[in-house]
Design a protein around this motif. Sequence first.
Motif, short mmCIF file in Angstrom:
data_model
loop_
_atom_site.label_atom_id
_atom_site.label_comp_id
_atom_site.label_asym_id
_atom_site.label_seq_id
_atom_site.Cartn_x
_atom_site.Cartn_y
_atom_site.Cartn_z
N GLY A 80 61.98 37.18 44.70
CA GLY A 80 60.03 37.51 45.75
C GLY A 80 58.87 36.55 46.38
N GLU A 81 58.62 36.93 47.43
CA GLU A 81 57.51 36.10 48.17
C GLU A 81 56.48 36.27 47.19
N TYR A 82 56.44 36.98 46.70
CA TYR A 82 55.47 37.19 45.74
C TYR A 82 56.26 37.93 44.45
N LEU A 83 55.14 36.49 43.17
CA LEU A 83 55.76 37.37 42.09
C LEU A 83 54.34 37.88 41.45
N LEU A 84 54.50 39.27 40.98
CA LEU A 84 53.16 39.79 40.06
C LEU A 84 53.59 39.64 39.00
N PHE A 85 52.51 39.26 37.61
CA PHE A 85 52.71 38.53 36.19
C PHE A 85 52.42 39.75 35.62
N LEU A 86 52.85 41.04 34.82
CA LEU A 86 52.47 42.36 34.62
C LEU A 86 52.71 42.29 32.82
N HIS A 87 52.18 42.98 32.42
CA HIS A 87 52.30 43.21 30.18
C HIS A 87 52.76 43.95 30.51
N ALA A 88 53.98 43.85 29.43
CA ALA A 88 54.88 44.78 29.07
C ALA A 88 54.33 46.46 29.02
N ASP A 89 52.89 46.26 27.95
CA ASP A 89 51.84 47.89 27.86
C ASP A 89 51.02 47.99 28.97
N SER A 90 51.48 47.61 30.52
CA SER A 90 50.35 48.16 30.96
C SER A 90 50.85 48.26 32.40
N VAL A 91 50.33 49.26 32.47
CA VAL A 91 51.35 50.03 34.36
C VAL A 91 50.17 49.86 35.62
N PRO A 92 50.62 49.71 36.45
CA PRO A 92 49.92 49.25 37.43
C PRO A 92 49.42 51.19 38.61
N GLY A 93 48.73 51.17 39.03
CA GLY A 93 47.82 52.51 39.34
C GLY A 93 48.29 52.59 40.78
N LEU A 94 48.51 51.32 41.34
CA LEU A 94 49.28 51.67 42.97
C LEU A 94 51.01 52.36 42.96
N ASP A 95 50.80 52.33 44.26
CA ASP A 95 52.96 52.12 44.36
C ASP A 95 52.60 50.91 45.76
N GLU A 96 54.28 51.34 45.63
CA GLU A 96 55.03 50.24 46.91
C GLU A 96 53.52 49.97 48.05
N CYS A 97 53.75 51.52 48.74
CA CYS A 97 53.05 51.77 49.94
C CYS A 97 52.03 51.26 50.03
N GLN A 98 51.70 50.58 48.61
CA GLN A 98 49.83 50.78 48.73
C GLN A 98 49.66 49.23 48.34
N LEU A 99 50.80 48.39 47.35
CA LEU A 99 51.03 47.39 47.86
C LEU A 99 51.13 46.98 49.01
N GLN A 100 52.48 47.44 49.54
CA GLN A 100 52.04 46.12 50.75
C GLN A 100 51.39 45.93 51.77
N LEU A 101 50.18 47.30 51.70
CA LEU A 101 48.92 47.32 52.16
C LEU A 101 47.93 46.33 52.65
N TYR A 102 48.09 45.86 50.84
CA TYR A 102 47.10 44.98 49.51
C TYR A 102 47.90 43.60 50.64
N LEU A 103 49.32 42.94 50.83
CA LEU A 103 50.24 42.37 50.58
C LEU A 103 50.47 41.51 52.27
N ALA A 104 49.55 42.73 53.38
CA ALA A 104 50.24 42.39 55.16
C ALA A 104 49.44 41.10 55.35
N SER A 105 47.78 41.24 54.63
CA SER A 105 47.24 40.23 55.02
C SER A 105 47.59 38.81 54.44
N LYS A 106 48.99 39.20 53.55
CA LYS A 106 49.18 37.35 53.00
C LYS A 106 48.43 37.03 52.11
N PRO A 107 47.27 37.86 51.47
CA PRO A 107 46.10 36.76 50.44
C PRO A 107 47.08 35.52 49.85
N PRO A 108 46.25 35.18 49.27
CA PRO A 108 47.17 33.20 48.34
C PRO A 108 47.40 34.21 47.25
N TRP A 109 46.38 35.43 46.16
CA TRP A 109 46.53 35.60 44.69
C TRP A 109 45.89 36.18 45.09
#
Length: 234
Positions: free
Chosen positions: A84-113
């Motif tokens: 991936g161009e972006y790497l998302l580090f996630l604990h196994a006991d944690s579940v993100p609250g957004l979906d793929e579309c919302q994530l893409q909207l956040y990443l559209a501006s190419k934030p460094p981190w």
Amino acid sequence: MRWCPLGVHDLSYSFVIPTLNEETSVERLLPQLRARFPNAQLVVVDGGSRDHTRALARPLCDKLIESAPGRARQMNLGAQQAFGEYLLFLHADSVPGLDECQLQLYLASKPPWGFCRVSLEGNEMVFRIISYFINARSRATRVATGDQMLFIHRDVMQRAGGFDDIPLMEDVAFSKRLRKLAPPQWIKEPVATSSRRWREAGVLRTVVKMWALRFAYFIGVSPQHLWHYYYGDD
């Protein structure tokens, strides 16, 4: 999945999930990630589990990597083998609250981190209060903990040198280096993370212990000594 105006293929991204004896968590997490992020690569890096974690994770992820134990070591290895161009580090006991579309909207501006808010599971008011203070602290200091789904552009990950190979506080140390390069993107949708450790050890005891660890690290106590304190008396 709902229609996303930017298109879900604009940016590639990989979830990197370090595990150690997380059979219950991976069986819960990985199907949810597959359903909500169908274009993501799911990379599980196991640090030598003695339960059924690897057997359960293998058919549910895209890549299963066996590693020497150590969360920092596992995440660095997963980042090296993820595409991936972006790497998302996630604990196994944690579940993100957004979906793929919302994530893409956040990443559209190419934030460094960046990282997410956290929400401790449970209806008790005490967990809402703890979550509030964790989020307030992390936003003010621009320092994330591992259960906040730290995400990093691959180029920035390489520039920053990856996670320090230390037994504890690797997420804090890395955040402090990253914030010198650029301010983080703040994702408002929270990651729901397990409150298991708080329940098992006691809420007050865990709060005191966590703040003591952070203060000790701030004044220069080595992560090796902190690791022995964190795990030695449980």
